[in-house]
Write a protein that holds these residues in place. Structure first.
Motif, short mmCIF file in Angstrom:
data_model
loop_
_atom_site.label_atom_id
_atom_site.label_comp_id
_atom_site.label_asym_id
_atom_site.label_seq_id
_atom_site.Cartn_x
_atom_site.Cartn_y
_atom_site.Cartn_z
N LEU A 48 30.48 74.10 79.04
CA LEU A 48 31.39 73.30 79.89
C LEU A 48 31.55 73.52 81.13
N ASN A 49 31.29 74.72 81.77
CA ASN A 49 31.48 74.93 83.29
C ASN A 49 29.85 75.56 83.74
N GLU A 50 29.50 75.62 84.89
CA GLU A 50 28.37 76.15 85.17
C GLU A 50 28.21 77.58 84.89
N ARG A 51 26.92 77.90 84.74
CA ARG A 51 26.72 79.66 84.14
C ARG A 51 25.36 79.82 85.04
N LEU A 52 25.59 81.00 85.59
CA LEU A 52 24.39 81.38 86.47
C LEU A 52 23.52 82.28 85.28
N GLY A 53 23.84 82.66 84.12
CA GLY A 53 23.09 83.42 83.55
C GLY A 53 23.04 84.90 83.72
N ASN A 54 22.48 85.53 83.08
CA ASN A 54 22.37 86.98 83.09
C ASN A 54 21.75 87.81 84.24
N PRO A 55 21.82 88.91 84.89
CA PRO A 55 21.25 89.50 85.95
C PRO A 55 19.58 89.63 85.64
N THR A 56 18.74 89.43 86.79
CA THR A 56 17.55 89.64 86.36
C THR A 56 17.00 91.09 86.37
N PRO A 57 15.75 91.54 86.00
CA PRO A 57 14.82 90.69 85.31
C PRO A 57 15.37 90.32 83.97
N ARG A 58 15.24 89.04 83.54
CA ARG A 58 15.70 88.30 82.25
C ARG A 58 14.44 87.64 81.73
N VAL A 59 13.21 87.91 82.25
CA VAL A 59 12.15 87.28 81.47
C VAL A 59 11.19 88.58 81.25
N ALA A 60 10.51 88.74 80.34
CA ALA A 60 9.47 89.82 80.27
C ALA A 60 8.06 89.30 79.37
N GLU A 61 6.91 89.46 79.72
CA GLU A 61 5.92 89.04 78.85
C GLU A 61 5.58 90.47 78.19
N THR A 62 5.41 90.34 76.72
CA THR A 62 5.08 91.44 76.00
C THR A 62 3.60 90.85 75.43
N ASP A 63 3.03 92.00 74.69
CA ASP A 63 1.49 91.77 74.22
C ASP A 63 1.73 90.71 73.21
N SER A 64 3.05 90.56 72.53
CA SER A 64 3.32 89.88 71.47
C SER A 64 4.01 88.54 71.65
N GLY A 65 4.43 88.22 72.84
CA GLY A 65 5.12 87.16 73.33
C GLY A 65 6.06 87.19 74.21
N MET A 66 6.82 86.26 74.44
CA MET A 66 7.86 86.18 75.62
C MET A 66 9.19 86.72 75.33
N LEU A 67 9.83 87.70 76.15
CA LEU A 67 11.27 87.92 75.82
C LEU A 67 11.87 87.37 77.03
N ASN A 68 13.09 86.80 76.43
CA ASN A 68 13.97 86.20 77.56
C ASN A 68 15.52 86.57 77.08
N ALA A 69 16.32 86.51 78.34
CA ALA A 69 17.52 87.05 77.99
C ALA A 69 18.28 86.02 79.37
N ILE A 70 18.17 85.03 79.30
CA ILE A 70 18.43 84.02 80.44
C ILE A 70 19.89 83.96 80.50
N GLY A 71 20.63 83.89 79.16
CA GLY A 71 22.07 83.89 79.10
C GLY A 71 22.70 82.37 79.50
N LEU A 72 22.14 81.33 79.24
CA LEU A 72 22.49 80.10 79.05
C LEU A 72 22.71 79.49 80.62
N GLN A 73 21.91 79.94 81.34
CA GLN A 73 22.05 79.44 82.84
C GLN A 73 21.95 78.02 82.83
N ASN A 74 23.03 77.14 83.33
CA ASN A 74 23.19 75.59 83.46
C ASN A 74 24.27 75.21 84.18
N PRO A 75 24.09 73.91 84.82
CA PRO A 75 25.07 73.58 85.95
C PRO A 75 26.33 73.10 85.28
N GLY A 76 26.46 73.24 84.16
CA GLY A 76 27.65 72.90 83.53
C GLY A 76 27.49 71.14 82.79
N VAL A 77 28.26 71.04 81.96
CA VAL A 77 27.98 69.47 81.26
C VAL A 77 28.44 68.22 82.09
#
Ligand code: DOR
Length: 304
Positions: A48-77
């Protein structure tokens, strides 16, 4: 070769679409190719409203794939409708709006906001984000709650609703059946699988959020298994997602029972991946004896 697929609300030229969150609102990708080539586009989750998402670091590359914890960052609907959708609407491609919220009321409000605009072909109801404390998994892990949010969003939408399911459960079939019963028009599966990486130097989880969602080829067998099991238990179509890198991966999802697929992590390594898969799919289907996409859907279940 006929690559087209007809799903509720979606007349897809081909079964390939970028997954939510990996494509933002398309501007970056339109430098690389014509977005009209895609089967559909799925926009980053709207709240509904803007979200800034989670604090960084929020993306990590691992040997088996990508880990993300963006936390729904978006400017709002409303910002998405006013600032982002007009650009996407210039293309001849169905737009799927991924929606999220912290409460059932918020999900409803976001769905209603999209109802006020034209040009949205379907809603993807995100009840499976592992990176927010309220919402996300809270709604996606319990069949009754998943059904309730589906019912309410369905009532607040004028387009078909695809419910995006989590792999972080042992009862995916029960959840899929509950949302089907509640009126879901389709399913998208799977969202990311919860994981963690620990930094040896700091002796702490690398992501500020500690836990994140794993994506990429490592989760493909999990996604294939879940699509396969759910396909046998529901009648609504499934959009498969999880670690797709090649046309063979696309075919594997079709055989498991997916009617279309989303490509996520692979976009970060190769922004051309979607048009490349669209180009390669006909030869791959032909190699394994199929004359169309429709013909391959669910064929992994033949001997049962
Ligand atoms: O892995 C995910 N990350 N899945 C989601 O549904 C949302 C996203 C995020 O914003 O954290």
């Amino acid at each position: 070769m006929n690559l087209s697929v007809k799903l509720p609300g979606l007349n897809l030229k081909n079964p390939i679409m970028p997954a939510s969150g990996c494509f933002s609102f398309g501007k970056e990708y339109s430098q690389f190719y014509d977005l009209s080539e895609l089967g559909a586009v799925v926009i980053k989750a709207a709240t509904l409203n803007e979200r800034l998402g989670n604090p960084t670091p929020r993306v990590a590359e691992t040997d088996s794939g990508m880990l993300n914890a963006i936390g729904l960052q978006n400017p709002g609907v409303e910002m998405i409708i006013d600032q982002e959708l007009p650009y996407l609407k210039k293309y001849d491609v169905p737009i799927i709006a991924n929606i999220a919220g912290s409460s059932i009321e918020e999900y409803e409000q976001v769905a209603r906001a999209f109802q006020r605009t034209d040009g949205i072909a379907a809603v993807e109801l995100n009840i499976s984000c592992p990176n927010v404390k309220e919402g996300g998994l809270q709604f996606g892990t319990n069949p009754d709650v998943a059904a309730e949010v589906t019912r309410r969003v369905k009532a607040a939408s004028n387009v078909p609703v695809y419910v995006k399911l989590t792999p972080n459960v042992t009862n995916v079939v029960e959840i899929a059946q509950a949302v089907e019963e509640a009126g879901a028009d389709g399913l998208t599966m799977i969202n990311s699988l919860t994981g963690m990486q620990i930094n040896l130097q700091s002796r702490r989880p690398l992501l500020a959020n500690k836990v994140g969602g794993l994506t990429g080829p490592a989760i493909k067998p999990v996604a294939i298994r879940m699509v396969y099991q759910v396909y046998q238990a529901v009648k609504i179509p499934i959009i498969g997602v999880g670690g797709i890198m090649t046309a063979e991966d696309v075919l594997e999802f079709l055989l498991a029972g997916a009617s279309a697929v989303q490509v996520g992590t692979a976009n970060f390594q190769n922004p051309m991946i979607c048009p490349e898969l669209i180009e390669q799919l006909p030869a791959c289907l032909a190699k394994y004896g199929f004359r169309s996409v429709e013909e391959a859907i669910g064929k992994g279940h033949q001997s049962e």
